[in-house]
Write a protein that holds these residues in place. Structure first.
Motif, PDB file in Angstrom:
ATOM      1  N   LYS A 107       6.284  11.222  -2.520  1.00 44.93           N
ATOM      2  CA  LYS A 107       6.440  10.109  -3.215  1.00 44.93           C
ATOM      3  C   LYS A 107       7.597   9.447  -2.690  1.00 44.93           C
ATOM      4  O   LYS A 107       7.584   8.119  -2.823  1.00 44.93           O
ATOM      5  N   ILE A 108       8.467  10.126  -2.326  1.00 44.36           N
ATOM      6  CA  ILE A 108       9.724   9.649  -1.613  1.00 44.36           C
ATOM      7  C   ILE A 108       9.288   8.833  -0.308  1.00 44.36           C
ATOM      8  O   ILE A 108       9.555   7.617  -0.219  1.00 44.36           O
ATOM      9  N   ILE A 109       8.512   9.324   0.423  1.00 50.29           N
ATOM     10  CA  ILE A 109       7.848   8.870   1.772  1.00 50.29           C
ATOM     11  C   ILE A 109       7.164   7.637   1.240  1.00 50.29           C
ATOM     12  O   ILE A 109       7.377   6.694   2.122  1.00 50.29           O
ATOM     13  N   TYR A 110       6.415   7.660   0.316  1.00 47.15           N
ATOM     14  CA  TYR A 110       5.500   6.419  -0.118  1.00 47.15           C
ATOM     15  C   TYR A 110       6.222   5.429  -0.348  1.00 47.15           C
ATOM     16  O   TYR A 110       6.040   4.123  -0.005  1.00 47.15           O
ATOM     17  N   TRP A 111       7.394   5.596  -1.217  1.00 44.52           N
ATOM     18  CA  TRP A 111       8.234   4.222  -1.541  1.00 44.52           C
ATOM     19  C   TRP A 111       9.009   3.885  -0.337  1.00 44.52           C
ATOM     20  O   TRP A 111       9.213   2.792  -0.481  1.00 44.52           O
ATOM     21  N   ILE A 112       9.451   4.847   0.414  1.00 38.66           N
ATOM     22  CA  ILE A 112      10.130   4.273   1.684  1.00 38.66           C
ATOM     23  C   ILE A 112       9.270   3.402   2.433  1.00 38.66           C
ATOM     24  O   ILE A 112       9.774   2.290   2.923  1.00 38.66           O
ATOM     25  N   LEU A 113       8.232   3.877   2.707  1.00 39.77           N
ATOM     26  CA  LEU A 113       7.178   2.998   3.482  1.00 39.77           C
ATOM     27  C   LEU A 113       6.974   1.633   2.763  1.00 39.77           C
ATOM     28  O   LEU A 113       6.732   0.678   3.450  1.00 39.77           O
ATOM     29  N   LYS A 114       6.763   1.912   1.639  1.00 37.66           N
ATOM     30  CA  LYS A 114       6.326   0.507   0.531  1.00 37.66           C
ATOM     31  C   LYS A 114       7.337  -0.474   0.772  1.00 37.66           C
ATOM     32  O   LYS A 114       7.130  -1.480   0.765  1.00 37.66           O
ATOM     33  N   LEU A 115       8.623  -0.140   0.972  1.00 40.16           N
ATOM     34  CA  LEU A 115       9.642  -0.933   0.491  1.00 40.16           C
ATOM     35  C   LEU A 115      10.410  -1.030   1.761  1.00 40.16           C
ATOM     36  O   LEU A 115      11.294  -2.112   1.656  1.00 40.16           O
ATOM     37  N   SER A 116      10.353  -0.598   2.905  1.00 43.39           N
ATOM     38  CA  SER A 116      11.149  -0.687   4.036  1.00 43.39           C
ATOM     39  C   SER A 116      10.752  -2.191   4.713  1.00 43.39           C
ATOM     40  O   SER A 116       9.666  -2.463   4.558  1.00 43.39           O
ATOM     41  N   PRO A 117      11.633  -2.886   5.270  1.00 39.56           N
ATOM     42  CA  PRO A 117      11.637  -4.011   6.014  1.00 39.56           C
ATOM     43  C   PRO A 117      10.652  -3.785   7.158  1.00 39.56           C
ATOM     44  O   PRO A 117      10.878  -2.536   7.882  1.00 39.56           O
ATOM     45  N   GLU A 118       9.986  -4.772   7.722  1.00 39.54           N
ATOM     46  CA  GLU A 118       9.116  -4.487   8.764  1.00 39.54           C
ATOM     47  C   GLU A 118       9.817  -3.979  10.035  1.00 39.54           C
ATOM     48  O   GLU A 118       9.291  -3.063  10.904  1.00 39.54           O
ATOM     49  N   PHE A 119      11.237  -4.469  10.433  1.00 36.65           N
ATOM     50  CA  PHE A 119      11.954  -3.752  11.658  1.00 36.65           C
ATOM     51  C   PHE A 119      11.936  -2.285  11.624  1.00 36.65           C
ATOM     52  O   PHE A 119      12.279  -1.844  12.673  1.00 36.65           O
ATOM     53  N   LEU A 120      12.287  -1.880  10.312  1.00 36.61           N
ATOM     54  CA  LEU A 120      12.296  -0.506  10.290  1.00 36.61           C
ATOM     55  C   LEU A 120      11.271   0.314  10.545  1.00 36.61           C
ATOM     56  O   LEU A 120      10.964   1.363  11.160  1.00 36.61           O
ATOM     57  N   VAL A 121       9.940  -0.206   9.753  1.00 38.16           N
ATOM     58  CA  VAL A 121       8.748   0.287   9.929  1.00 38.16           C
ATOM     59  C   VAL A 121       8.399   0.391  11.321  1.00 38.16           C
ATOM     60  O   VAL A 121       7.745   1.167  11.961  1.00 38.16           O
ATOM     61  N   ALA A 122       8.488  -0.589  12.130  1.00 36.08           N
ATOM     62  CA  ALA A 122       8.086  -0.756  13.574  1.00 36.08           C
ATOM     63  C   ALA A 122       8.920   0.265  14.312  1.00 36.08           C
ATOM     64  O   ALA A 122       8.378   0.746  15.467  1.00 36.08           O
ATOM     65  N   LYS A 123      10.184   0.996  13.726  1.00 34.10           N
ATOM     66  CA  LYS A 123      10.800   1.886  14.725  1.00 34.10           C
ATOM     67  C   LYS A 123      10.045   3.237  14.308  1.00 34.10           C
ATOM     68  O   LYS A 123      10.336   4.222  14.816  1.00 34.10           O
ATOM     69  N   LEU A 124       9.297   3.580  13.206  1.00 36.90           N
ATOM     70  CA  LEU A 124       8.584   4.691  13.195  1.00 36.90           C
ATOM     71  C   LEU A 124       7.577   5.122  14.144  1.00 36.90           C
ATOM     72  O   LEU A 124       6.847   4.016  14.708  1.00 36.90           O
ATOM     73  N   PRO A 125       7.189   6.344  14.159  1.00 34.93           N
ATOM     74  CA  PRO A 125       6.017   6.678  15.306  1.00 34.93           C
ATOM     75  C   PRO A 125       4.689   6.130  14.956  1.00 34.93           C
ATOM     76  O   PRO A 125       4.693   5.985  13.730  1.00 34.93           O
ATOM     77  N   GLY A 183       1.127  -0.577   8.219  1.00 35.97           N
ATOM     78  CA  GLY A 183       0.577  -0.121   9.607  1.00 35.97           C
ATOM     79  C   GLY A 183       1.744   0.395  10.769  1.00 35.97           C
ATOM     80  O   GLY A 183       2.816  -0.247  10.507  1.00 35.97           O
ATOM     81  N   ARG A 184       1.384   1.466  11.306  1.00 42.05           N
ATOM     82  CA  ARG A 184       2.367   2.223  12.076  1.00 42.05           C
ATOM     83  C   ARG A 184       1.794   2.305  13.294  1.00 42.05           C
ATOM     84  O   ARG A 184       0.487   2.644  13.367  1.00 42.05           O
ATOM     85  N   LYS A 185       2.418   2.411  14.443  1.00 42.71           N
ATOM     86  CA  LYS A 185       1.527   2.150  15.864  1.00 42.71           C
ATOM     87  C   LYS A 185       0.956   3.571  15.993  1.00 42.71           C
ATOM     88  O   LYS A 185      -0.090   3.756  17.024  1.00 42.71           O
ATOM     89  N   GLY A 228      -5.446   3.915   9.833  1.00 42.93           N
ATOM     90  CA  GLY A 228      -4.739   3.618   8.495  1.00 42.93           C
ATOM     91  C   GLY A 228      -5.231   2.308   7.897  1.00 42.93           C
ATOM     92  O   GLY A 228      -5.358   2.033   6.716  1.00 42.93           O
ATOM     93  N   SER A 229      -6.029   1.318   8.902  1.00 44.18           N
ATOM     94  CA  SER A 229      -6.542   0.229   8.287  1.00 44.18           C
ATOM     95  C   SER A 229      -7.767   0.253   7.529  1.00 44.18           C
ATOM     96  O   SER A 229      -7.823  -0.324   6.483  1.00 44.18           O
ATOM     97  N   THR A 230      -8.416   1.461   7.871  1.00 39.54           N
ATOM     98  CA  THR A 230      -9.664   1.881   7.100  1.00 39.54           C
ATOM     99  C   THR A 230      -9.308   2.341   5.597  1.00 39.54           C
ATOM    100  O   THR A 230      -9.807   1.985   4.528  1.00 39.54           O
ATOM    101  N   LYS A 231      -8.277   3.122   5.546  1.00 41.87           N
ATOM    102  CA  LYS A 231      -7.547   3.403   4.425  1.00 41.87           C
ATOM    103  C   LYS A 231      -7.056   2.451   3.460  1.00 41.87           C
ATOM    104  O   LYS A 231      -7.028   2.460   2.311  1.00 41.87           O
ATOM    105  N   SER A 232      -6.243   1.626   4.165  1.00 41.25           N
ATOM    106  CA  SER A 232      -5.595   0.267   3.550  1.00 41.25           C
ATOM    107  C   SER A 232      -6.752  -0.306   2.667  1.00 41.25           C
ATOM    108  O   SER A 232      -6.693  -0.839   1.708  1.00 41.25           O
TER     109      SER A 232
END
Length: 241
Positions: free
Chosen positions: A223-241, A142-144, A150-154
């Motif tokens: 693929k790289i972006i997918y795994w970064i999103l998948k494995l990043s902690p929540e506080f880092l994901v929260a900084k994404l646009p 989930g990204r702001k 994204g929720s429909t695709k998830s």
């Protein structure tokens, strides 16, 4: 022409789906192309001289009550099914216009579950071997900027994951294509990184040549972006646009 197998493409008027029609036709498939916009699809088929390979069928992902009749009236039950229907409402609009948001939910998730449940539980179709759903990287975390879409695709991805387990005993493979930015009409007008943009025929090639792995992520950058999103902690994901 003697057809090898039958492919049912739901939401066949999308840019990626049209490329799938071309590529499956080249492989000798009988293509059942299903969409609400049959006039546009008919023009595409005629322009590419595919009249002998492709059969057009009216399909409305949001008209759930019509799905059983649609499936029952298919001229041939499919070996492969691709769910390519999609609808995008930008996040700020989605937050304030629930009618359009609900339509997005119906196309991207609810309609998919409705028709794919019917297909998956038809035990008389001994030819079914694969179901492929087109999802999105937006559904990984989930990204702001796009969490409603994204929720429909998830939800769709999670459904396909469970469906894969459900159908494993029948040796039916279920795949999900998790895509990044594609140069398609659904993304027209959006400010997207052109260096990350993929062409519809490139994405379609990954669908047509799907293997046994559940998740298909076209392009090494994604693929790289997918795994970064998948494995990043929540506080880092929260900084994404």
């Amino acid at each position: 022409m003697d057809f090898y197998k039958t492919i049912l493409i739901l939401g066949a008027n999308s840019d990626v789906a049209k490329q799938c029609i071309l590529q499956y036709s080249e492989k000798g498939f009988h293509v059942l192309a299903a969409s609400r916009d049959l006039s546009s699809l008919k023009n595409f088929v005629e322009e590419n001289n595919l009249q002998n390979n492709v059969e057009l069928k009216y399909f409305d992902a949001t008209d759930f009550s019509s799905h059983q009749k649609f499936y029952d009236e298919l001229s041939a039950k499919p070996n492969i099914v691709v769910y390519a229907a999609g609808f995008l409402v930008e996040n700020q609009e989605a937050l304030h216009d629930f009618e359009r948001t609900f339509n997005m939910m119906k196309v991207n998730y609810i309609g998919a579950v409705s028709i794919l449940n019917i297909i998956a539980t038809d035990f008389s179709n001994q030819n079914l071997e694969r179901i492929i759903g087109i999802s999105s990287l937006s559904g990984v975390r989930g990204r702001k900027s796009n969490f409603v879409y994204g929720s429909t695709k998830s939800a769709f991805t999670q459904y396909l994951s469970g469906l894969r387990q459900e159908l494993a005993s029948r040796k039916v493979i279920v795949n999900v294509l998790v895509s990044g930015y594609i140069n398609t009409k659904i993304n027209a007008g959006l400010e997207l990184n052109k260096n990350l943009m993929m062409e519809p025929d490139y994405v379609a090639k990954h669908i047509v040549n799907a293997g046994n792995s559940f998740t298909i992520v076209p392009n090494w950058k994604w693929k790289i972006i997918y795994w970064i999103l998948k494995l990043s902690p929540e506080f880092l994901v929260a900084k994404l646009p």
